[in-house]
Design a protein around this motif. Structure first.
Motif, PDB file in Angstrom:
ATOM      1  N   GLU A   1       0.839  -1.193   0.000  1.00  0.00           N
ATOM      2  CA  GLU A   1       0.000   0.000   0.000  1.00  0.00           C
ATOM      3  C   GLU A   1       0.879   1.250   0.000  1.00  0.00           C
ATOM      4  O   GLU A   1       2.046   1.191   0.362  1.00  0.00           O
ATOM      5  N   PRO A   2       0.283   2.390  -0.390  1.00  0.00           N
ATOM      6  CA  PRO A   2       1.057   3.631  -0.356  1.00  0.00           C
ATOM      7  C   PRO A   2       1.286   4.090   1.083  1.00  0.00           C
ATOM      8  O   PRO A   2       0.383   4.000   1.914  1.00  0.00           O
ATOM      9  N   VAL A   3       2.504   4.533   1.357  1.00  0.00           N
ATOM     10  CA  VAL A   3       2.868   5.053   2.671  1.00  0.00           C
ATOM     11  C   VAL A   3       3.625   6.352   2.449  1.00  0.00           C
ATOM     12  O   VAL A   3       4.567   6.402   1.648  1.00  0.00           O
ATOM     13  N   LYS A   4       3.225   7.395   3.138  1.00  0.00           N
ATOM     14  CA  LYS A   4       3.887   8.693   3.018  1.00  0.00           C
ATOM     15  C   LYS A   4       5.309   8.580   3.551  1.00  0.00           C
ATOM     16  O   LYS A   4       5.550   7.986   4.601  1.00  0.00           O
ATOM     17  N   GLY A   5       6.250   9.150   2.809  1.00  0.00           N
ATOM     18  CA  GLY A   5       7.637   9.171   3.236  1.00  0.00           C
ATOM     19  C   GLY A   5       7.908  10.350   4.152  1.00  0.00           C
ATOM     20  O   GLY A   5       7.041  11.202   4.372  1.00  0.00           O
ATOM     21  N   SER A   6       9.108  10.424   4.666  1.00  0.00           N
ATOM     22  CA  SER A   6       9.509  11.465   5.608  1.00  0.00           C
ATOM     23  C   SER A   6      10.758  12.181   5.094  1.00  0.00           C
ATOM     24  O   SER A   6      11.626  11.556   4.483  1.00  0.00           O
ATOM     25  N   GLU A   7      10.853  13.462   5.392  1.00  0.00           N
ATOM     26  CA  GLU A   7      12.074  14.211   5.056  1.00  0.00           C
ATOM     27  C   GLU A   7      13.280  13.620   5.776  1.00  0.00           C
ATOM     28  O   GLU A   7      14.407  13.749   5.308  1.00  0.00           O
ATOM     29  N   SER A   8      13.052  12.967   6.902  1.00  0.00           N
ATOM     30  CA  SER A   8      14.150  12.361   7.674  1.00  0.00           C
ATOM     31  C   SER A   8      14.810  11.210   6.926  1.00  0.00           C
ATOM     32  O   SER A   8      15.953  10.870   7.203  1.00  0.00           O
ATOM     33  N   PHE A   9      14.058  10.592   6.028  1.00  0.00           N
ATOM     34  CA  PHE A   9      14.577   9.480   5.240  1.00  0.00           C
ATOM     35  C   PHE A   9      14.451   9.849   3.765  1.00  0.00           C
ATOM     36  O   PHE A   9      13.547   9.385   3.073  1.00  0.00           O
ATOM     37  N   SER A  10      15.346  10.706   3.305  1.00  0.00           N
ATOM     38  CA  SER A  10      15.272  11.137   1.910  1.00  0.00           C
ATOM     39  C   SER A  10      16.590  10.866   1.201  1.00  0.00           C
ATOM     40  O   SER A  10      17.639  10.731   1.833  1.00  0.00           O
ATOM     41  N   PHE A  11      16.493  10.795  -0.110  1.00  0.00           N
ATOM     42  CA  PHE A  11      17.646  10.451  -0.940  1.00  0.00           C
ATOM     43  C   PHE A  11      17.451  11.100  -2.302  1.00  0.00           C
ATOM     44  O   PHE A  11      16.359  11.042  -2.869  1.00  0.00           O
ATOM     45  N   GLU A  12      18.508  11.725  -2.806  1.00  0.00           N
ATOM     46  CA  GLU A  12      18.420  12.324  -4.138  1.00  0.00           C
ATOM     47  C   GLU A  12      18.896  11.313  -5.174  1.00  0.00           C
ATOM     48  O   GLU A  12      19.999  10.781  -5.091  1.00  0.00           O
ATOM     49  N   TRP A  13      18.024  11.059  -6.124  1.00  0.00           N
ATOM     50  CA  TRP A  13      18.325  10.157  -7.235  1.00  0.00           C
ATOM     51  C   TRP A  13      17.688  10.733  -8.478  1.00  0.00           C
ATOM     52  O   TRP A  13      16.553  11.210  -8.425  1.00  0.00           O
ATOM     53  N   THR A  14      18.380  10.742  -9.570  1.00  0.00           N
ATOM     54  CA  THR A  14      17.967  11.329 -10.851  1.00  0.00           C
ATOM     55  C   THR A  14      17.642  12.815 -10.692  1.00  0.00           C
ATOM     56  O   THR A  14      16.749  13.332 -11.362  1.00  0.00           O
ATOM     57  N   GLY A  15      18.333  13.479  -9.781  1.00  0.00           N
ATOM     58  CA  GLY A  15      18.141  14.908  -9.577  1.00  0.00           C
ATOM     59  C   GLY A  15      16.870  15.272  -8.826  1.00  0.00           C
ATOM     60  O   GLY A  15      16.470  16.430  -8.791  1.00  0.00           O
ATOM     61  N   VAL A  16      16.232  14.292  -8.212  1.00  0.00           N
ATOM     62  CA  VAL A  16      14.961  14.492  -7.522  1.00  0.00           C
ATOM     63  C   VAL A  16      15.037  13.883  -6.131  1.00  0.00           C
ATOM     64  O   VAL A  16      15.673  12.845  -5.929  1.00  0.00           O
ATOM     65  N   GLU A  17      14.357  14.512  -5.183  1.00  0.00           N
ATOM     66  CA  GLU A  17      14.295  13.963  -3.828  1.00  0.00           C
ATOM     67  C   GLU A  17      13.241  12.857  -3.755  1.00  0.00           C
ATOM     68  O   GLU A  17      12.103  13.032  -4.193  1.00  0.00           O
ATOM     69  N   TRP A  18      13.641  11.722  -3.203  1.00  0.00           N
ATOM     70  CA  TRP A  18      12.741  10.593  -2.956  1.00  0.00           C
ATOM     71  C   TRP A  18      12.651  10.438  -1.448  1.00  0.00           C
ATOM     72  O   TRP A  18      13.665  10.496  -0.746  1.00  0.00           O
ATOM     73  N   ARG A  19      11.452  10.221  -0.939  1.00  0.00           N
ATOM     74  CA  ARG A  19      11.250  10.083   0.507  1.00  0.00           C
ATOM     75  C   ARG A  19      10.785   8.674   0.849  1.00  0.00           C
ATOM     76  O   ARG A  19      10.101   8.026   0.072  1.00  0.00           O
ATOM     77  N   PHE A  20      11.149   8.263   2.075  1.00  0.00           N
ATOM     78  CA  PHE A  20      10.871   6.907   2.524  1.00  0.00           C
ATOM     79  C   PHE A  20      10.300   6.928   3.937  1.00  0.00           C
ATOM     80  O   PHE A  20      10.530   7.874   4.688  1.00  0.00           O
ATOM     81  N   SER A  21       9.613   5.878   4.281  1.00  0.00           N
ATOM     82  CA  SER A  21       8.973   5.800   5.596  1.00  0.00           C
ATOM     83  C   SER A  21       9.893   5.185   6.647  1.00  0.00           C
ATOM     84  O   SER A  21       9.578   5.231   7.833  1.00  0.00           O
ATOM     85  N   SER A  22      11.017   4.632   6.222  1.00  0.00           N
ATOM     86  CA  SER A  22      11.957   4.024   7.171  1.00  0.00           C
ATOM     87  C   SER A  22      13.359   4.004   6.584  1.00  0.00           C
ATOM     88  O   SER A  22      13.539   4.093   5.362  1.00  0.00           O
ATOM     89  N   GLN A  23      14.330   3.853   7.456  1.00  0.00           N
ATOM     90  CA  GLN A  23      15.722   3.719   7.018  1.00  0.00           C
ATOM     91  C   GLN A  23      15.891   2.452   6.185  1.00  0.00           C
ATOM     92  O   GLN A  23      16.624   2.437   5.204  1.00  0.00           O
ATOM     93  N   GLU A  24      15.202   1.399   6.567  1.00  0.00           N
ATOM     94  CA  GLU A  24      15.274   0.133   5.828  1.00  0.00           C
ATOM     95  C   GLU A  24      14.818   0.320   4.369  1.00  0.00           C
ATOM     96  O   GLU A  24      15.473  -0.160   3.438  1.00  0.00           O
TER      97      GLU A  24
END
Length: 144
Positions: free
Chosen positions: A44-67
Motif C-alpha cells: 500500500e502507499p505510505v507517506k515518506g519522511s524528510e528524515s529518510f530522503s535520498f536524491e536520485w535522478t536529480g529528484v528527492e525521494w522520501r521513505f517511511s523508514s531507514q530500511e
C-alpha cells in the motif's frame, strides 16, 4: 535591440517550458513524497519522511523508514515507478500527466501510477497494450 532581446527571452521561456523533468515531482519530492519501496513491502502507499530522503535522478525521494531508504539506494530501478511516476495511461496515449500515489498497481514486478482510480480503471481495461505503447513513447514524451 530591445525587440531582439524580448524575442530571445520569449523563445527561451517557450523552450524551457516545453522540457519536462523525467520524474514527476512536487514540492514533496518524487511521487508526492510517497515511499516507492512501501508499495512492494507493505502492499500500500505510505507517506515518506524528510528524515529518510535520498536524491536520485536529480529528484528527492522520501521513505517511511531507514530500511526502505537503504533498499532503494541499493536498487532504485527496482522500486522507482515506471515512466518517471507520470500517469501510465497518459504516457500510453502519448503525453504526460500528473499521477496520484493512491492509483497504483504492480505489474510484473514494476510499479505503475495513474492520475486517478477512474483513469486507472481505463488503464487496466487495456493494460498490456497501454504498457507496450507507453514503453514505445518513453522517454520521448518528456523530451518534446
Amino acid at each position: 535591440m530591445r525587440t531582439a532581446t524580448s524575442i530571445l527571452l520569449i523563445a527561451f521561456c517557450f523552450i524551457a517550458s516545453a522540457q519536462k523533468s523525467p520524474v514527476y515531482t512536487t514540492n514533496d519530492g518524487a511521487i508526492k513524497g510517497y515511499d516507492p519501496v512501501a508499495y512492494f513491502k507493505n502492499g500500500e502507499p505510505v507517506k515518506g519522511s524528510e528524515s529518510f530522503s535520498f536524491e536520485w535522478t536529480g529528484v528527492e525521494w522520501r521513505f517511511s523508514s531507514q530500511e526502505n531508504l537503504e533498499a532503494f539506494k541499493a536498487e532504485p530501478e527496482q522500486y522507482a515507478p515506471q515512466f518517471g511516476g507520470y500517469c501510465a495511461y497518459a504516457v500510453g496515449n502519448g503525453y504526460t500527466y500528473e499521477s496520484s500515489p493512491m492509483a497504483w498497481r504492480i505489474v510484473d514486478g514494476k510499479l505503475y501510477l495513474n492520475y486517478s482510480k477512474g483513469i486507472q480503471k481505463k488503464w487496466e481495461a487495456d493494460r498490456d497494450a497501454l504498457i507496450k505503447k507507453a514503453e514505445e513513447n518513453w522517454p520521448g514524451v518528456v523530451e518534446e
